[in-house]
Every structure is written in structure tokens, then in C-alpha cells.
Design an enzyme around this catalytic site. Structure first.
Site, PDB file in Angstrom:
ATOM      1  N   HIS A   1       0.863  -1.185   0.084  1.00 37.26           N
ATOM      2  CA  HIS A   1      -0.169   0.270   0.111  1.00 37.26           C
ATOM      3  C   HIS A   1       0.802   1.383   0.014  1.00 37.26           C
ATOM      4  CE1 HIS A   1      -3.682  -2.133   1.579  1.00 37.26           C
ATOM      5  NE2 HIS A   1      -3.373  -2.417   0.500  1.00 37.26           N
TER       6      HIS A   1
ATOM      7  N   GLU B   1       1.149   3.994   1.809  1.00 36.15           N
ATOM      8  CA  GLU B   1       1.759   4.314   3.087  1.00 36.15           C
ATOM      9  C   GLU B   1       2.912   3.893   3.344  1.00 36.15           C
ATOM     10  OE1 GLU B   1      -2.274   2.554   4.208  1.00 36.15           O
ATOM     11  OE2 GLU B   1      -1.404   3.154   2.660  1.00 36.15           O
TER      12      GLU B   1
ATOM     13  N   CYS C   1      -5.151   0.310   6.193  1.00 37.42           N
ATOM     14  CA  CYS C   1      -5.715  -0.951   6.761  1.00 37.42           C
ATOM     15  C   CYS C   1      -5.056  -1.334   8.220  1.00 37.42           C
ATOM     16  CB  CYS C   1      -5.379  -2.015   5.549  1.00 37.42           C
ATOM     17  SG  CYS C   1      -3.722  -2.557   5.561  1.00 37.42           S
TER      18      CYS C   1
ATOM     19  N   CYS D   1      -1.040  -2.143   7.583  1.00 38.87           N
ATOM     20  CA  CYS D   1      -0.592  -0.919   7.242  1.00 38.87           C
ATOM     21  C   CYS D   1      -0.491   0.173   8.541  1.00 38.87           C
ATOM     22  CB  CYS D   1      -0.843  -0.110   6.381  1.00 38.87           C
ATOM     23  SG  CYS D   1      -0.663  -0.924   4.830  1.00 38.87           S
TER      24      CYS D   1
ATOM     25  N   HIS E   1     -14.547 -10.661  29.888  1.00 41.17           N
ATOM     26  CA  HIS E   1     -14.119  -9.532  30.950  1.00 41.17           C
ATOM     27  C   HIS E   1     -13.057  -8.895  30.780  1.00 41.17           C
ATOM     28  CE1 HIS E   1     -16.169 -11.866  34.289  1.00 41.17           C
ATOM     29  NE2 HIS E   1     -16.938 -11.802  33.565  1.00 41.17           N
TER      30      HIS E   1
ATOM     31  N   CYS F   1     -12.244 -11.534  38.922  1.00 38.30           N
ATOM     32  CA  CYS F   1     -12.952 -12.926  39.385  1.00 38.30           C
ATOM     33  C   CYS F   1     -12.143 -14.026  39.227  1.00 38.30           C
ATOM     34  CB  CYS F   1     -14.128 -13.238  38.229  1.00 38.30           C
ATOM     35  SG  CYS F   1     -13.793 -13.507  36.602  1.00 38.30           S
TER      36      CYS F   1
ATOM     37  N   CYS G   1     -10.349 -14.809  35.725  1.00 38.34           N
ATOM     38  CA  CYS G   1      -9.602 -13.795  35.306  1.00 38.34           C
ATOM     39  C   CYS G   1      -8.502 -13.900  36.028  1.00 38.34           C
ATOM     40  CB  CYS G   1     -10.267 -12.598  35.205  1.00 38.34           C
ATOM     41  SG  CYS G   1     -11.757 -12.183  33.949  1.00 38.34           S
TER      42      CYS G   1
END
Length: 396
Positions: free
Chosen positions: A71, A73, A105, A108, A255, A283, A286
Site C-alpha cells: 500500500h 503508506e 488498513c 499498514c 471480561h 473474578c 480472570c
């Protein structure tokens, strides 16, 4: 992968296609339609300026077009490395302005983020005619990361279209070339972009005061409206600017702690210090996931501050907290300094934090409760040892 110099990783040099583009090309490829059929190429009009006694001096300007799957960029980044960075002093400050037919995108944007992270003396303004694939969560995330890395990301408004037209388009007398419905289309593109960027914005003042409020509430309906937020700040030992973010658990979905782990894993970083501010302690699930993550990364320093303890009287939740301590994660209760720091970094650095009545009293009460959990599980000495560790880069 960590930050790197994109130009050093690729030997092929790309060149601008020209300094100007035709009116027909501009009208077709830069038309800011909501649905732009047949516009698969990416065009990038650029200007590079250098600070000279605080006055900008224009060094280069031109137009890039994608080269196959590369691309525009990314072509620019390769060119900029070879034609600017290798020639001029690496300590000079540059400002880069892009006018793009499509916003970057996600791939990129990732490379631009890493390039900016490597070159701190660059500033980048990105003005896009249209937004590319912004329904994709990865694209949204990386657009936000561009802003977090210091880039300005905006939709092209009438003023920017006129600047781009005047500098980069071959002129024909009497033809403005900007077309109809430009402002209407701009408002559509801008609203979509702002919706994306708002998701990474700091907390509003009202949201902070309601969600991080650390006292027991009288009304159960209000209690259930308190949401699980996780604000994080990541500091690397190589001197780069800290990365910040704020995550919210959505009902029926993952979470905030799991969203946080996914984000950190995607960066593939090591030897970093991360500070997290949570409205609720994790919790059990987690907590175990966080502990496993930390055990796999012994060089990572993770410090969790929580405003409130979640079901702290239940043994599975206590056991989850214990797994965090045993893995080397530092878990503490937010007090006035932490509330102030969270406010400054994620809410409003220009206004002081005004603590609510009883904040410090409740913080100390919650700290005692957390300390009793440590003692009941025989972990106080272990936590003290972790707390005495030096938080900083490894000694050479």
C-alpha cells in the site's frame, strides 16, 4: 514484534509516482463516498517539513500509489527511510502530512505505529478521504493505536481538500474539482471515525466518579450499574512513550481482564512495567488467566490496583487473588494517590481530582480486608517479598 525501523528491514526502494496527479484521478480516487465501488488503488499525497529555528521548511512533497499489494503508506515509509533519514541528521525534527484516498488498513496501521515508536522526532498528520474496512475490530484498534502513538488521524474536510487540491492536483482554469456533497460525505466519514476513536478516549468525569466510587451503595439497582473497567498504562524500558488504554467488560462477553491480555499478547513485548486500575478485583477465572500470563513472562512487572473487592468473602474469589500474588503480580487497593493518577492519565489531566467524602477511610478499610485475606492464606510474607522488589529495568 517490538518497534523497529521499517526501512532497515527492507532493501527495495519505492519512489513517488509524480509530484502532481490529474484532476480525473483525484476526483475519482479521492471522492469521499460512503460506498466507493471500483476504487481499489491507494493514493497518498505527502509533504515533509523540517523545523528550522521554529519555522517549518518544506523538504519534499509528492504522490505515492500502491505497488501491487504494497500500500501507498508503506511505500512512503520505505522511501522516507532511504531518501530522508539516511541523508539528513537523525536528530532533526520532521513533520509529515498525508492526504490519503483510503485510511490505513490494520496491517499498514500496525507498521506505521511501529515506525513512529522507533522515530520519536517525527510527527504525522493523516487526513483520509474515506475509511477503509472500519467494521473490522483490528482496523479500529490500530487506528486508535495510531492516535496513542502521537499521530493525528482525521477525515478530510473542505479545508484539507482545498489544500490537497491546490498543492497536488494539476490545475485547469475555472474548475474547482471538489464536486457536490463533499461536506455531507465528510460528516458521514467523520462521524464513523469519531465513533471509533471515542472507544479509546479516557473516561468521562461522570463515568469515573460513578464507576470508581469505592464506597458501599444503598440502592441495589445502582450497585448493579457499576461496570467492570480496566485502565492500563504500559511503560517500556527503552524510553518510549507509555501506551495507555481503557477497557470495559460488556455483558455476556469477555471480561476486561481477558481483553487486556489479548491486547498485550498482540504487542509481543517483554521487559515492561504495566499498571492497571480496576473498578472491581478480578473474578477467579480472570485471576488465574492473569497469573498464567505472568508466570510465562518473568521479566514483566504487573501491578494491579482495585477500587473495590469483588465477592471477597467467597473462598474461590480469595483463591483467585492468591493465585495473582503467587505468580508475582502485585495487587493493592486504590488510595488517594492511585485515584489521582488514574484521573490524570485517563480522565482529565487539566483538571484536579476532587476526592469524594470518605475516600481514604474506605480505602484503608478495604486494604485491611485485603490484608486479612493474605494472612488467612499464609501469603503475607510472600507478598512483602514481591513488594520489596525493585521495579525497573534489569541491571546490566
Amino acid at each position: 514484534m517490538g518497534p523497529f525501523c521499517l526501512g532497515c528491514s527492507h532493501r527495495k526502494c519505492y519512489s513517488p509516482i509524480r509530484n502532481l496527479i490529474s484532476q480525473e484521478t483525484f476526483k475519482f480516487h479521492f471522492k469521499n463516498l460512503g460506498y466507493a465501488k471500483g476504487r481499489k488503488d491507494t493514493f497518498l499525497c505527502y509533504e515533509v517539513t523540517r523545523k528550522d529555528c521554529d519555522s517549518p521548511v518544506s523538504l519534499h512533497h509528492g504522490v505515492f500509489k500502491n505497488k501491487g499489494n504494497i500500500h501507498a503508506e508503506v511505500c512512503f515509509l520505505y522511501w522516507f527511510h532511504d531518501k530522508v533519514l539516511k541523508v539528513l541528521s537523525p536528530r532533526e525534527e520532521f513533520k509529515i502530512t498525508w492526504y490519503m484516498s483510503w485510511s490505513p488498513c490494520f496491517e499498514c496501521a500496525e507498521q506505521i505505529v511501529r515506525f513512529l515508536a522507533t522515530h520519536h522526532y517525527l510527527s504525522l498528520d493523516i487526513f483520509s478521504s474515506r475509511l477503509y474496512n472500519v467494521q473490522d475490530p483490528e482496523t479500529q484498534q490500530n487506528l486508535c493505536r495510531l492516535v496513542q502513538e502521537g499521530a493525528q488521524v482525521a477525515a478530510m474536510d473542505l479545508y484539507e481538500f482545498k489544500k490537497c487540491w491546490k498543492k497536488f492536483v494539476t490545475m485547469v482554469a475555472g474548475d474547482s474539482g471538489l464536486g457536490k456533497r463533499l461536506l455531507t460525505n465528510f460528516r458521514y466519514q467523520d462521524s464513523k471515525l469519531q465513533e471509533i476513536l471515542r472507544r479509546m478516549d479516557p473516561l468521562s468525569e461522570e463515568e469515573f466518579y460513578s464507576q470508581f466510587y469505592n464506597q458501599r451503595v444503598k440502592h441495589l439497582c445502582y450497585y448493579h450499574r457499576m461496570k467492570p473497567y480496566l485502565c492500563y498504562q504500559l511503560e517500556q524500558f527503552n524510553g518510549q512513550a507509555p501506551l495507555k488504554g481503557c477497557l470495559l467488560s460488556e455483558k455476556g462477553k469477555q471480561h476486561a481482564e481477558i481483553l487486556f491480555l489479548d491486547k498485550i499478547r498482540s504487542m509481543e513485548l517483554s521487559q515492561v512495567t504495566i499498571t492497571c486500575y480496576l473498578t472491581w478485583s478480578p473474578c477467579p477465572n480472570c485471576a488465574w488467566r492473569l497469573a498464567a500470563f505472568k508466570r510465562d513472562r518473568p521479566d514483566l512487572i504487573l501491578h494491579i490496583y482495585t477500587s473495590r473487592l469483588y465477592f471477597h468473602w467467597k473462598r474461590p474469589f480469595q483463591k483467585g487473588l492468591c493465585s495473582l500474588w503467587q505468580s508475582g503480580i502485585l495487587v493493592d487497593v486504590m488510595d488517594l494517590p492511585q485515584f489521582t493518577d488514574c484521573w490524570t492519565n485517563f480522565v482529565n489531566p487539566k483538571r484536579p481530582f476532587w476526592p469524594w467524602k470518605g475516600l481514604e477511610i474506605i480505602s484503608r478499610r478495604t486494604q485491611r480486608r485485603l490484608r486479612r485475606i493474605k494472612e488467612s492464606w499464609g501469603l503475607q510474607d510472600l507478598v512483602n517479598d514481591f513488594g520489596n522488589l525493585q521495579l525497573g529495568p534489569p541491571m546490566s
